[in-house]
Design an enzyme around this catalytic site. Structure first.
Site, PDB file in Angstrom:
ATOM      1  N   THR A 161       0.860  -1.191   0.000  1.00  0.00           N
ATOM      2  CA  THR A 161       0.000   0.000   0.000  1.00  0.00           C
ATOM      3  C   THR A 161       0.890   1.233   0.000  1.00  0.00           C
ATOM      4  OG1 THR A 161      -1.677  -1.165   1.218  1.00  0.00           O
ATOM      5  CG2 THR A 161      -1.790   1.225   1.285  1.00  0.00           C
ATOM      6  N   GLY A 181     -16.958  -1.126  19.057  1.00  0.00           N
ATOM      7  CA  GLY A 181     -15.996  -1.808  19.927  1.00  0.00           C
ATOM      8  C   GLY A 181     -14.962  -0.851  20.471  1.00  0.00           C
ATOM      9  N   GLY A 222      -7.514  -1.559  14.861  1.00  0.00           N
ATOM     10  CA  GLY A 222      -6.062  -1.605  14.996  1.00  0.00           C
ATOM     11  C   GLY A 222      -5.499  -2.332  13.792  1.00  0.00           C
ATOM     12  N   GLU A 259      -6.011 -10.063   7.308  1.00  0.00           N
ATOM     13  CA  GLU A 259      -5.319 -11.060   8.113  1.00  0.00           C
ATOM     14  C   GLU A 259      -6.358 -12.002   8.704  1.00  0.00           C
ATOM     15  OE1 GLU A 259      -2.576  -9.400  10.904  1.00  0.00           O
ATOM     16  OE2 GLU A 259      -1.823  -7.982   9.436  1.00  0.00           O
ATOM     17  N   CYS A 303      -2.858  -1.976   8.989  1.00  0.00           N
ATOM     18  CA  CYS A 303      -3.354  -1.266   7.806  1.00  0.00           C
ATOM     19  C   CYS A 303      -4.137  -0.013   8.141  1.00  0.00           C
ATOM     20  CB  CYS A 303      -4.206  -2.201   6.963  1.00  0.00           C
ATOM     21  SG  CYS A 303      -3.208  -3.435   6.147  1.00  0.00           S
ATOM     22  N   LYS A 362      -7.046   1.889  -3.228  1.00  0.00           N
ATOM     23  CA  LYS A 362      -6.634   1.187  -2.010  1.00  0.00           C
ATOM     24  C   LYS A 362      -6.764   2.092  -0.773  1.00  0.00           C
ATOM     25  CE  LYS A 362      -4.616  -1.558   0.865  1.00  0.00           C
ATOM     26  NZ  LYS A 362      -4.955  -2.862   1.290  1.00  0.00           N
ATOM     27  N   PHE A 365     -18.846  -4.281   8.954  1.00  0.00           N
ATOM     28  CA  PHE A 365     -18.050  -3.202   9.565  1.00  0.00           C
ATOM     29  C   PHE A 365     -18.911  -2.203  10.327  1.00  0.00           C
ATOM     30  CE2 PHE A 365     -13.490  -3.360   8.538  1.00  0.00           C
ATOM     31  CZ  PHE A 365     -13.510  -4.630   8.013  1.00  0.00           C
ATOM     32  N   PHE A 410      -6.147  -6.401  -1.125  1.00  0.00           N
ATOM     33  CA  PHE A 410      -7.202  -6.103  -0.153  1.00  0.00           C
ATOM     34  C   PHE A 410      -7.381  -7.208   0.879  1.00  0.00           C
ATOM     35  CE2 PHE A 410      -8.109  -3.815  -4.053  1.00  0.00           C
ATOM     36  CZ  PHE A 410      -8.303  -2.527  -3.588  1.00  0.00           C
TER      37      PHE A 410
HETATM   38  C1  UDX Z   1      -7.816  -4.409   6.537  1.00  0.00           C
HETATM   39  C2  UDX Z   1      -8.752  -4.391   5.319  1.00  0.00           C
HETATM   40  O1  UDX Z   1      -9.987  -5.044   5.624  1.00  0.00           O
HETATM   41  C3  UDX Z   1      -8.068  -5.038   4.136  1.00  0.00           C
HETATM   42  O2  UDX Z   1      -8.898  -4.939   2.987  1.00  0.00           O
HETATM   43  C4  UDX Z   1      -6.747  -4.343   3.881  1.00  0.00           C
HETATM   44  O3  UDX Z   1      -6.056  -4.945   2.825  1.00  0.00           O
HETATM   45  C5  UDX Z   1      -5.877  -4.373   5.125  1.00  0.00           C
HETATM   46  O4  UDX Z   1      -6.603  -3.787   6.220  1.00  0.00           O
HETATM   47  P1  UDX Z   1      -7.086  -6.185   8.383  1.00  0.00           P
HETATM   48  O5  UDX Z   1      -6.230  -5.088   8.946  1.00  0.00           O
HETATM   49  O6  UDX Z   1      -6.510  -7.547   8.249  1.00  0.00           O
HETATM   50  O7  UDX Z   1      -7.616  -5.767   6.925  1.00  0.00           O
HETATM   51  O8  UDX Z   1      -8.359  -6.302   9.344  1.00  0.00           O
HETATM   52  P2  UDX Z   1      -9.929  -6.073   9.304  1.00  0.00           P
HETATM   53  O9  UDX Z   1     -10.596  -7.378   9.436  1.00  0.00           O
HETATM   54  O10 UDX Z   1     -10.338  -5.226   8.180  1.00  0.00           O
HETATM   55  O11 UDX Z   1     -10.124  -5.295  10.703  1.00  0.00           O
HETATM   56  C6  UDX Z   1      -9.446  -4.079  10.988  1.00  0.00           C
HETATM   57  C7  UDX Z   1      -9.744  -3.577  12.386  1.00  0.00           C
HETATM   58  O12 UDX Z   1     -11.054  -3.044  12.443  1.00  0.00           O
HETATM   59  C8  UDX Z   1      -9.671  -4.633  13.498  1.00  0.00           C
HETATM   60  O13 UDX Z   1      -9.005  -4.076  14.609  1.00  0.00           O
HETATM   61  C9  UDX Z   1     -11.112  -4.915  13.826  1.00  0.00           C
HETATM   62  O14 UDX Z   1     -11.295  -5.334  15.164  1.00  0.00           O
HETATM   63  C10 UDX Z   1     -11.750  -3.558  13.572  1.00  0.00           C
HETATM   64  N1  UDX Z   1     -13.192  -3.642  13.257  1.00  0.00           N
HETATM   65  C11 UDX Z   1     -13.611  -4.219  12.104  1.00  0.00           C
HETATM   66  C12 UDX Z   1     -14.128  -3.102  14.134  1.00  0.00           C
HETATM   67  O15 UDX Z   1     -13.785  -2.551  15.197  1.00  0.00           O
HETATM   68  N2  UDX Z   1     -15.455  -3.161  13.800  1.00  0.00           N
HETATM   69  C13 UDX Z   1     -15.896  -3.728  12.657  1.00  0.00           C
HETATM   70  O16 UDX Z   1     -17.120  -3.742  12.426  1.00  0.00           O
HETATM   71  C14 UDX Z   1     -14.948  -4.286  11.782  1.00  0.00           C
END
Ligand code: UDX
Length: 426
Positions: free
Chosen positions: A119, A250, A254, A152, A257, A201, A246, A149
């Site tokens: 990114t 909470g 974190g 993890e 990304c 992105k 999403f 995209f």
């Molecule tokens: C994210 C993007 O989803 C992905 O497309 C990009 O390539 C990299 O960043 P990732 O960091 O692996 O992926 O985690 P993700 O599942 O998206 O969650 C990110 C954070 O948001 C987590 O800390 C999660 O707990 C928080 N989250 C997610 C919330 O607090 N509430 C939600 O409804 C969804």
């Protein structure tokens, strides 16, 4: 096709292994010798479901090395997937990208397609092009942007079954190569210019982070007004224009990304001449989510000095051992600074957590965490915690107080079980 991937972090390694799964021959490079040694022995250096199996399955199509030259010599396409960590200012640090590009160009003897997978801020592709033009001494090349995209925890599935593939490029030759790689996935492919691909992105990640901060802000209003965020989010999410993903309130987002990408996008927008204050607020709300969680604990336990707080979940989200920018870090450090003692458990992130949180005690399971604690605070929504023997937890706690930072339990049920229960926005 012979493909090189430079950088065996989350994105690079998954890209390499999945492209091998799709039938290509891969050379994956990393300058961390320890990591390459592990990978040569087919040991994944990160925890990601299915990765170990895929490494073994495709071992004949995967080579691991510390030499960029080796990868460049044998590959027509080279994906750059090195880290772009934030600088103090919030700008993305692109020095690793530049170093890799200059190393690549030194060993190119015929056409290569260089693909940015990391990114990066908009216009990085153009910068890479000019660095290469200055040094390529006539050897032809193309630059493309192909942002990733994957999430993890579901990285392999996300890579092999994405919603869309985004490709930014400048020539037919680059287009032909990348379509040949990705068309077999049978998903929509957006072909556009370099800058638009880069912005897709950053804009996507920032939009998702905004959605989380929006619902977290609404959760504060729900608390103040006596409403229930879960019902509010459900009522909003059924509108397909909003969508139900999403919208989980909470303790904030974190991971490696969202926090860094939101900041980097705000910085690059500013440099281009637009103050993206909305994103500043998104960051503020995210900080506030953690602060409010600690305040709730303080309000209930009164003086934190000498109190024992049990933490369930340390990773920034479930199904990963990743502690980078995990909300648990700020929450725990705040509790420690107030004089609380902290005991914690996470199903897989404790080894990584020990490095960033050396001053807490780690326990073997959730029940040992509850044992004698003044309260329990849930920070990551692992499935394991949803199926706890709650009667047992209550009997182990010194006082039956639960702070549910991810709303995994129902307030009514918890109160029926005899807990004092504080969720988010409920
Ligand atoms: C994210 C993007 O989803 C992905 O497309 C990009 O390539 C990299 O960043 P990732 O960091 O692996 O992926 O985690 P993700 O599942 O998206 O969650 C990110 C954070 O948001 C987590 O800390 C999660 O707990 C928080 N989250 C997610 C919330 O607090 N509430 C939600 O409804 C969804």
């Amino acid at each position: 096709m012979n493909i090189g991937v430079i950088g065996c972090g989350y994105v690079g390694l998954i890209t390499g292994v999945c492209l091998a799964e799709m039938g290509h021959s891969l050379i994956c490079v990393d300058n961390n010798e320890e990591k390459i040694k592990k990978l040569k022995n087919l040991i994944p250096p990160i925890y990601e479901s299915g990765l170990s199996e895929l490494l073994k399955k495709n071992k004949d199509r995967l080579k691991f090395t510390t030499s960029i030259e080796e990868a460049v010599k044998d590959s027509t396409v080279i994906f750059i997937a090195v880290g772009t960590p934030p600088k103090e200012s919030g700008d993305a640090d692109l020095s690793a990208v530049e170093n890799v590009v200059t190393s690549i160009v030194k060993c190119m003897d015929s056409y290569r397609l260089i693909v940015e997978k990391s990114t990066v801020p908009v216009q990085t592709g153009t910068k890479i092009k000019s660095v290469m033009e200055m040094r390529a001494s006539g050897v032809p090349f193309d630059i493309a942007s192909n942002p990733e995209f994957l999430r993890e925890g579901s990285a392999i599935d996300d890579f092999l079954h994405p919603d869309r593939i985004v490709i930014g490029l400048e020539t037919e030759r680059a287009k032909e190569i990348l379509l040949k790689i990705y068309e077999p996935l049978g998903v929509p492919i957006i072909v556009t210019d370099l800058q638009s691909a880069e912005i897709i992105k950053h804009a996507s990640n920032s939009f998702l982070a905004t959605k989380i901060s929006y619902i977290n802000a609404i959760s504060v209003i729900c608390e103040l007004a006596g409403a229930n965020i879960k019902d509010v989010a459900r009522g909003m999410g059924l509108d397909p224009r909003i969508g139900d993903k999403f919208l989980n309130a909470g303790v904030g987002f974190g991971g490696f990304c969202f926090p860094k990408d939101v900041r980097a996008f705000r910085r690059i927008s500013e440099k281009l001449g637009y103050r993206f204050n909305l994103l500043k607020e998104v960051e503020k709300i995210n900080e506030l989510a953690k602060e409010r969680f600690v305040e709730k604990i303080e309000d209930m336990l009164w003086n934190l000095q000498g109190k024992l707080v049990g933490i369930l979940g340390l990773a920034f989200k479930p199904n990963t051992d990743d502690m980078r920018y995990a909300p648990s870090i700020d929450i725990i450090n705040h509790l420690l600074s107030e004089g609380a003692k902290v005991v914690a458990y996470d199903p897989v992130a404790m080894e990584n957590a020990r490095r960033v949180l050396p001053d807490i005690e780690y326990r073997e399971n959730p029940y040992d965490v509850a044992d004698g604690a003044d309260c329990l605070a849930i920070v990551t929504e692992w499935d394991e915690f949803k199926n706890l023997d709650l009667e047992k937890i209550r009997s182990l706690l010194k006082t039956p107080i639960i702070f549910d930072g991810r709303n995994i339990f129902k307030k009514e049920k918890m109160e029926e079980l005899g807990f004092i229960y504080k969720g988010i926005g409920v």
